[in-house]
Design a protein around this motif. Structure first.
Motif, PDB file in Angstrom:
ATOM      1  N   UNK A 242     -13.823 -26.072   7.577  1.00  0.00           N
ATOM      2  CA  UNK A 242     -14.110 -27.501   7.714  1.00  0.00           C
ATOM      3  C   UNK A 242     -14.168 -27.930   9.178  1.00  0.00           C
ATOM      4  N   UNK A 243     -13.115 -27.623   9.937  1.00  0.00           N
ATOM      5  CA  UNK A 243     -13.088 -28.052  11.337  1.00  0.00           C
ATOM      6  C   UNK A 243     -14.220 -27.410  12.138  1.00  0.00           C
ATOM      7  N   UNK A 244     -14.488 -26.162  11.869  1.00  0.00           N
ATOM      8  CA  UNK A 244     -15.571 -25.454  12.568  1.00  0.00           C
ATOM      9  C   UNK A 244     -16.912 -26.159  12.343  1.00  0.00           C
ATOM     10  N   UNK A 245     -17.176 -26.554  11.098  1.00  0.00           N
ATOM     11  CA  UNK A 245     -18.461 -27.184  10.790  1.00  0.00           C
ATOM     12  C   UNK A 245     -18.548 -28.597  11.367  1.00  0.00           C
ATOM     13  N   UNK A 246     -17.450 -29.339  11.325  1.00  0.00           N
ATOM     14  CA  UNK A 246     -17.470 -30.686  11.896  1.00  0.00           C
ATOM     15  C   UNK A 246     -17.613 -30.642  13.411  1.00  0.00           C
ATOM     16  N   UNK A 247     -16.982 -29.685  14.046  1.00  0.00           N
ATOM     17  CA  UNK A 247     -17.140 -29.549  15.497  1.00  0.00           C
ATOM     18  C   UNK A 247     -18.565 -29.143  15.853  1.00  0.00           C
ATOM     19  N   UNK A 248     -19.162 -28.295  15.029  1.00  0.00           N
ATOM     20  CA  UNK A 248     -20.554 -27.917  15.254  1.00  0.00           C
ATOM     21  C   UNK A 248     -21.464 -29.141  15.083  1.00  0.00           C
TER      22      UNK A 248
END
Length: 557
Positions: A242-248
């Motif tokens: 989740x965090x990886x995709x939102x940061x992307x």
């Protein structure tokens, strides 16, 4: 260039804004088909400007077969036919900008309609190029040889979250309706499709997104069963990437625009909220935490809530978020019953006063405030009497899975639904006392029933009555704009254990405001400090050392 700071907090326009949500199907019909549309909204922009809101949040306006009233998108770059054309959208956006307001639109990125071209292709064969745009899995075989879905996930709209597709013999995941297949965010092509869509609307000039169930985008690809002591919604909201995709998403799109983001975040606890909104993480600006708005629920059932519980939630939010994370303040939207029924007193004697108390709270607590269409009028729940009168897929599916199977009696189900149904918020906006409340032409049939109390609760009467909820909210909005203490100020609950009074302070530097709200029909004495200051705004002209039934008061200490 560094962000401007105010007492250690970064200043942003979206922190200082008040957002007004429009459900386009129910706001204003311009062509007499009984369905609200974009030209209808454009015709009412002066009303919203005069009220004093800063940002309009438009619920989904995209092309959709309407299995879930627009949250099942068939084409992200096309306007729903019932709502108008792209030219109508452009005219609406231009009208909003001309009046000094901003527009955010819904981003539905967890799922599409099963009529989206991606899914049409995806289900054709297991080796179709679009197969991996969605989450397909084989069934599993039980001990007795029967075939079962890949795991025991349930749909938010009742039944299994998996549907077997006859064409390929595999199951696809849909955390919501069967016609809302979940996208596979582990596929980089899917993520880029969503980012491209976001750029399309931002380049048009929209000012950001309300992101539908955004924490659900990342899934554990092994899909283990939910254990008896586990919460599926918490599992759905805390996927491994989740965090990886939102940061992307932030890096690829959001950071390149001066926009705002607010995520619908079922399953994210107050304590977990900074993992999505701490500004140092570069993900989202804020999320909707549902602890307050769903305080009156136990699952799908209504429960009697206590003011001490509500105050404790706001205290926890303030403590958990600190100076680097931002909050949202809301108690109504398109998925919840009417504000005054859920948290106020909808009796003839106290409806107006209690609506003013709630407005005072929403617009003076710390966080970006969100209002829902009709809150400024004190609109109330409609008295639906049978399941046939409801439109909502959630209500109809639960009837099928719970009542028709004998798990629950029809009487109990309908009594509870009368309190909690999403359809209460979706009845047409009450503009005046003409037929259908001025929502549509007199000879049209509104898509959902108009509340018969429109003859006494409507915008035209409210604008004429200087003592109305509408005018009181106008005053509150002006006060909030002029008073940074209500935006960035510290928050202190002055009577956390009082069962009926909500007393708190908002302090910024040398400026200190006291807010007194009575959530009951009783009268209470106020602490001395409330009588020593200057009264800035109250919902009654009769001021004493006591706080009367459903009375609100703001004092400059």
């Amino acid at each position: 260039m560094h962000d401007e700071l105010i007492y250690g907090q970064t200043k942003h326009w979206w922190k200082e804004s008040v957002v007004y949500q429009i459900y386009p199907r129910s706001f204003q019909d311009s062509n007499g088909d009984g369905i609200g549309d974009l030209p209808g909204i454009t015709s009412r922009l002066d009303y919203l400007r005069d009220l004093g809101v800063d940002v309009i949040w438009l619920s989904p306006h995209y092309d959709s077969p309407n299995a879930d009233n627009g949250y099942d998108i068939r084409d992200y770059r096309k306007v729903m036919r019932e709502f108008g054309t792209m030219q109508d959208f452009d005219a609406l956006l231009a009208g909003i900008k001309q009046r000094g307001m901003r527009l955010i639109v819904d981003l539905v990125a967890n799922h599409t309609s099963d009529e989206h071209v991606w899914f049409i292709e995806s289900r054709k064969s297991r080796d179709n190029p679009y197969r991996d745009y969605y989450l397909w899995r084989p069934g599993k075989i039980a001990a007795n040889g029967a075939e079962l879905p890949p795991n025991n996930f349930g749909s938010a709209f009742s039944g299994s979250a998996w549907t077997k597709d006859k064409g390929t013999g595999e199951y696809y995941l849909h955390l919501f309706a069967e016609k809302q297949p979940d996208l596979n965010w582990d596929n980089p092509a899917v993520r880029e499709e969503i980012y491209s869509t976001m750029r399309f609307w931002l380049d048009k000039g929209v000012d950001g997104f309300r992101m539908d169930v955004i924490p659900f985008i990342s899934k554990d690809a092994t899909f283990p069963d939910v254990l008896p002591n586990e919460s599926q919604v918490h599992i759905n909201a805390n996927g491994p990437h989740l965090q990886e995709y939102l940061q992307e998403m932030n890096r690829e799109v959001l950071s390149k625009y001066d926009c705002m983001t607010v995520g619908e975040a079922h399953g994210i606890t107050i304590e977990e909220t900074p993992t999505l909104v701490d500004e140092r993480r570069h993900e989202l600006n804020m999320i909707f935490n549902f602890d307050a708005v769903r305080l009156n629920r136990d699952g799908r059932n209504w429960r009697q809530w206590k003011l001490t519980e509500l105050k404790a939630i706001y205290a926890r939010q303030y403590e958990a978020l600190g100076v680097h994370s931002w909050n949202t303040i809301f108690l109504a939207n398109h998925d919840n019953p009417r504000l005054v029924n859920a948290f106020g007193d909808d009796s003839d004697a106290y409806r107006v006063a209690s609506a003013k108390v709630l407005a005072t709270m929403l617009l003076t607590l710390k966080g970006t405030a969100y209002l829902y269409q009709g809150d400024e009028l004190g609109m109330t729940n409609y008295r639906f009497r049978s399941i046939e009168e409801y439109d909502d897929i959630e209500a109809k599916n639960a009837w099928k899975f719970d009542v028709l199977t004998g798990k629950e009696t029809a009487e109990h189900y309908l009594d509870n639904l009368a309190r909690v149904s999403r359809d209460h918020a979706r009845t047409p906006m009450q503009w005046d006392d003409s037929p259908h409340a001025g929502f549509t032409s007199p000879d049209a049939k509104p898509w959902l029933a108009v509340n018969p109390n429109y003859t006494t609760i409507n915008a035209a009467d409210a604008r004429r009555d200087q003592d109305s909820i509408y005018h009181y909210m106008q005053q509150l909005l002006r006060l909030r704009k002029q008073t940074l203490a209500f935006v960035y100020g510290d928050y202190e609950d002055l009577a956390p254990e009082h069962p009926s009074l909500f007393l708190y302070a908002r302090t910024l530097g040398e400026e200190r405001f006291l807010v007194a709200l009575n959530f009951s029909r009783e009268t209470f004495a106020l602490p001395d400090e409330f009588s020593k200051g200057q009264i800035v705004l109250a919902n009654t002209a009769s001021i004493s050392s006591e706080l009367g039934a459903w009375e609100s008061r703001i004092v400059l200490a």
